[in-house]
Design an enzyme around this catalytic site. Structure first.
Site, PDB file in Angstrom:
ATOM      1  CG  ASP A 120       2.784  16.942  36.758  1.00  0.00           C
ATOM      2  OD1 ASP A 120       2.631  17.320  37.930  1.00  0.00           O
ATOM      3  OD2 ASP A 120       2.447  17.642  35.771  1.00  0.00           O
ATOM      4  CG  ASP A 141      -4.099  14.708  30.146  1.00  0.00           C
ATOM      5  OD1 ASP A 141      -4.805  14.944  31.154  1.00  0.00           O
ATOM      6  OD2 ASP A 141      -4.278  15.271  29.052  1.00  0.00           O
ATOM      7  CB  VAL A 142      -5.211  13.266  35.879  1.00  0.00           C
ATOM      8  CG1 VAL A 142      -3.945  12.919  36.635  1.00  0.00           C
ATOM      9  CG2 VAL A 142      -5.435  14.773  35.841  1.00  0.00           C
ATOM     10  CG  ASN A 191      -1.467  17.022  44.375  1.00  0.00           C
ATOM     11  OD1 ASN A 191      -1.755  17.858  45.245  1.00  0.00           O
ATOM     12  ND2 ASN A 191      -0.573  17.286  43.419  1.00  0.00           N
ATOM     13  CE1 TYR A 244      -9.122  24.603  42.215  1.00  0.00           C
ATOM     14  CE2 TYR A 244     -10.065  25.656  44.146  1.00  0.00           C
ATOM     15  CZ  TYR A 244      -9.082  24.884  43.576  1.00  0.00           C
ATOM     16  OH  TYR A 244      -8.051  24.380  44.343  1.00  0.00           O
ATOM     17  CE  LYS A 292      -9.519  21.233  43.771  1.00  0.00           C
ATOM     18  NZ  LYS A 292      -8.631  20.045  43.647  1.00  0.00           N
ATOM     19  CB  ILE A 300      -1.036  25.634  50.626  1.00  0.00           C
ATOM     20  CG1 ILE A 300      -2.258  25.105  51.400  1.00  0.00           C
ATOM     21  CG2 ILE A 300       0.259  24.951  51.049  1.00  0.00           C
ATOM     22  CD1 ILE A 300      -2.183  25.198  52.897  1.00  0.00           C
TER      23      ILE A 300
HETATM   24  P1  NAD Z   1       0.333  23.307  41.425  1.00  0.00           P
HETATM   25  O1  NAD Z   1      -0.208  24.055  40.260  1.00  0.00           O
HETATM   26  O2  NAD Z   1       1.520  23.851  42.121  1.00  0.00           O
HETATM   27  O3  NAD Z   1       0.604  21.804  40.980  1.00  0.00           O
HETATM   28  C1  NAD Z   1      -0.376  21.072  40.254  1.00  0.00           C
HETATM   29  C2  NAD Z   1       0.284  20.017  39.407  1.00  0.00           C
HETATM   30  O4  NAD Z   1      -0.736  19.371  38.644  1.00  0.00           O
HETATM   31  C3  NAD Z   1       1.295  20.599  38.396  1.00  0.00           C
HETATM   32  O5  NAD Z   1       2.530  19.906  38.506  1.00  0.00           O
HETATM   33  C4  NAD Z   1       0.628  20.357  37.045  1.00  0.00           C
HETATM   34  O6  NAD Z   1       1.549  20.109  35.986  1.00  0.00           O
HETATM   35  C5  NAD Z   1      -0.243  19.139  37.344  1.00  0.00           C
HETATM   36  N1  NAD Z   1      -1.330  18.996  36.361  1.00  0.00           N
HETATM   37  C6  NAD Z   1      -2.152  19.959  35.875  1.00  0.00           C
HETATM   38  N2  NAD Z   1      -2.991  19.432  34.958  1.00  0.00           N
HETATM   39  C7  NAD Z   1      -2.691  18.099  34.872  1.00  0.00           C
HETATM   40  C8  NAD Z   1      -3.202  17.027  34.086  1.00  0.00           C
HETATM   41  N3  NAD Z   1      -4.200  17.193  33.204  1.00  0.00           N
HETATM   42  N4  NAD Z   1      -2.664  15.794  34.264  1.00  0.00           N
HETATM   43  C9  NAD Z   1      -1.656  15.604  35.153  1.00  0.00           C
HETATM   44  N5  NAD Z   1      -1.116  16.585  35.898  1.00  0.00           N
HETATM   45  C10 NAD Z   1      -1.635  17.831  35.757  1.00  0.00           C
HETATM   46  O7  NAD Z   1      -0.890  23.160  42.451  1.00  0.00           O
HETATM   47  P2  NAD Z   1      -0.902  22.892  44.045  1.00  0.00           P
HETATM   48  O8  NAD Z   1      -1.122  24.172  44.714  1.00  0.00           O
HETATM   49  O9  NAD Z   1       0.228  22.015  44.442  1.00  0.00           O
HETATM   50  O10 NAD Z   1      -2.275  22.096  44.161  1.00  0.00           O
HETATM   51  C11 NAD Z   1      -2.365  20.693  44.258  1.00  0.00           C
HETATM   52  C12 NAD Z   1      -3.819  20.313  44.521  1.00  0.00           C
HETATM   53  O11 NAD Z   1      -4.265  20.948  45.729  1.00  0.00           O
HETATM   54  C13 NAD Z   1      -4.776  20.797  43.415  1.00  0.00           C
HETATM   55  O12 NAD Z   1      -5.782  19.821  43.233  1.00  0.00           O
HETATM   56  C14 NAD Z   1      -5.344  22.079  43.990  1.00  0.00           C
HETATM   57  O13 NAD Z   1      -6.596  22.391  43.436  1.00  0.00           O
HETATM   58  C15 NAD Z   1      -5.419  21.738  45.463  1.00  0.00           C
HETATM   59  N6  NAD Z   1      -5.441  22.930  46.342  1.00  0.00           N
HETATM   60  C16 NAD Z   1      -4.372  23.767  46.432  1.00  0.00           C
HETATM   61  C17 NAD Z   1      -4.441  24.877  47.271  1.00  0.00           C
HETATM   62  C18 NAD Z   1      -3.286  25.843  47.462  1.00  0.00           C
HETATM   63  O14 NAD Z   1      -3.450  26.846  48.177  1.00  0.00           O
HETATM   64  N7  NAD Z   1      -2.136  25.631  46.876  1.00  0.00           N
HETATM   65  C19 NAD Z   1      -5.603  25.123  48.022  1.00  0.00           C
HETATM   66  C20 NAD Z   1      -6.670  24.253  47.900  1.00  0.00           C
HETATM   67  C21 NAD Z   1      -6.576  23.135  47.074  1.00  0.00           C
END
Ligand code: NAD
Length: 253
Positions: free
Chosen positions: A39, A65-66, A92, A157, A161, A190
C-alpha cells in the site's frame, strides 16, 4: 489443506480497514497463502500483515505506490526473494475521483487513470514475467459496476474501471498459453473506507442505494474476498477472461 495452500500472493491496497484488499489478504492467508500486503500507506499495510501473522499466517508488508514502474519492479523482486515465486496478483489499490464533468480537471482525470488503470497494466506486466517462470498464475483485477454501466459523476472512474475490464480480457487471451489466467471483479456497493468517503462518512448514502437492489443490502468486504479467493485458488483453473459481478443484482436489471 487450505484452498490456496502455499500460494504466494500480492495484494495491493491492503491498508484500508474496512477495505477490500485488507479483507482479501486475511482470507487468503487463512486459506494457507503467503501474502505480500502492499500500500502507499506503509503503516496500514504493516498493520494488516501483523494481523495475519498474529492469526498464525505468513505475511510481509511493503510500501508501494502502484503508479510507479520502479516500485512495481521492487515489489515483485522482493516477493520472489522472500517467498521464492509469485502465483497470484490481486490488483486492488484504487481511488474514486467522483465529480461532475464540469468540475473534473485534466489533472483529476489523469490521476484517476494512473492509480486505477496504469497500475493494473504495470502490475500484470511484471507479475506475468515471474508467473511464466513457474508455469502459470492468476491475475485478479478489481474493476467495478462502474466498469460495466454508466453512472453519473463516474466519467473518470468509469473510464478507469472499463479499461480494467477489457485489459483483463485481452491479457487472458494473450497469456492463456503461458498458464496465466486473468479475470476482473466488479463490486457493487460494499462498505469500506472508500464507500464511507463517498458518503462523507455516513452509511445513509450506501443504505439508500442498497435498498433498491434485488438483495437489498450493502455488501461487506468478505463478499468480495470470497470471489477473490475462488479466483486465486485452483478451483477456478478453467476460468479466464471472465467478469465477476458481485453487486447484489444491481446490474442484472
Ligand atoms: P479503500 O479506499 O478502502 O482502499 C483502497 C486502498 O488503496 C487504500 O488502502 C489506499 O491507501 C490504497 N491506495 C490508494 N492509492 C494508492 C497508490 N497510488 N498506491 C498504492 N495504494 C494506493 O477502497 P476499497 O473500497 O477497499 O476499494 C478497493 C478496490 O475496489 C478499488 O479498486 C475500488 O475502486 C474497487 N471498488 C470498490 C467498491 C466499494 O463499494 N467499496 C465498489 C467497486 C469497486
Amino acid at each position: 489443506m487450505g484452498r490456496v495452500q502455499e500460494k504466494v500472493v500480492i495484494v495491493t491496497g491492503g491498508a484500508s480497514n474496512p477495505g477490500l484488499g485488507h479483507s482479501a489478504a486475511l482470507s487468503l492467508a487463512r486459506e494457507g497463502a503467503k501474502v505480500v500486503v502492499t500500500d502507499i500507506d506503509a503503516v496500514g499495510a504493516e498493520r494488516c500483515a501483523e494481523e495475519i501473522r498474529k492469526a498464525g499466517g505468513e505475511a510481509i508488508s511493503l510500501a508501494h505506490d502502484v503508479t510507479k514502474e520502479a516500485a512495481w519492479k521492487e515489489v515483485i523482486a522482493t516477493t520472489v526473494r522472500t517467498f521464492g515465486r509469485l502465483d497470484v496478483l490481486v490488483n486492488n489499490a484504487g481511488i474514486a475521483v467522483l465529480k461532475p464533468l464540469d468540475e473534473l480537471s485534466l489533472d483529476d482525470f489523469n490521476r484517476q487513470i494512473a492509480v486505477n488503470l496504469t497500475s493494473v497494466f504495470l502490475g500484470c506486466k511484471y507479475a506475468a514475467v515471474e508467473m511464466r517462470k513457474s508455469g502459470g498464475g492468476s491475475l485478479i483485477n478489481l474493476s467495478s459496476v462502474a466498469g460495466l454501466v454508466g453512472i453519473s459523476t463516474c466519467v473518470a472512474y468509469g473510464a478507469s474501471k472499463g479499461g480494467v475490464r477489457l485489459m483483463s480480457k485481452s491479457l487472458a487471451v494473450e497469456l492463456g498459453k503461458d498458464g496465466i489466467r486473468c479475470n476482473s471483479v466488479h463490486p457493487g456497493v460494499i462498505w469500506t473506507n472508500m464507500q464511507a468517503g463517498a458518503g462523507n462518512g455516513s452509511r445513509t448514502n450506501a443504505d439508500t442505494m442498497a435498498a433498491g437492489l434485488p438483495l437489498g443490502r450493502v455488501g461487506e468486504p468478505r463478499d468480495i474476498a470470497n470471489c477473490i479467493l475462488y479466483l486465486a485458488s485452483d478451483e477456478s483453473d478453467y476460468v479466464t477472461g471472465a467478469e465477476f459481478t458481485v453487486d447484489a443484482g444491481m446490474t442484472a436489471a
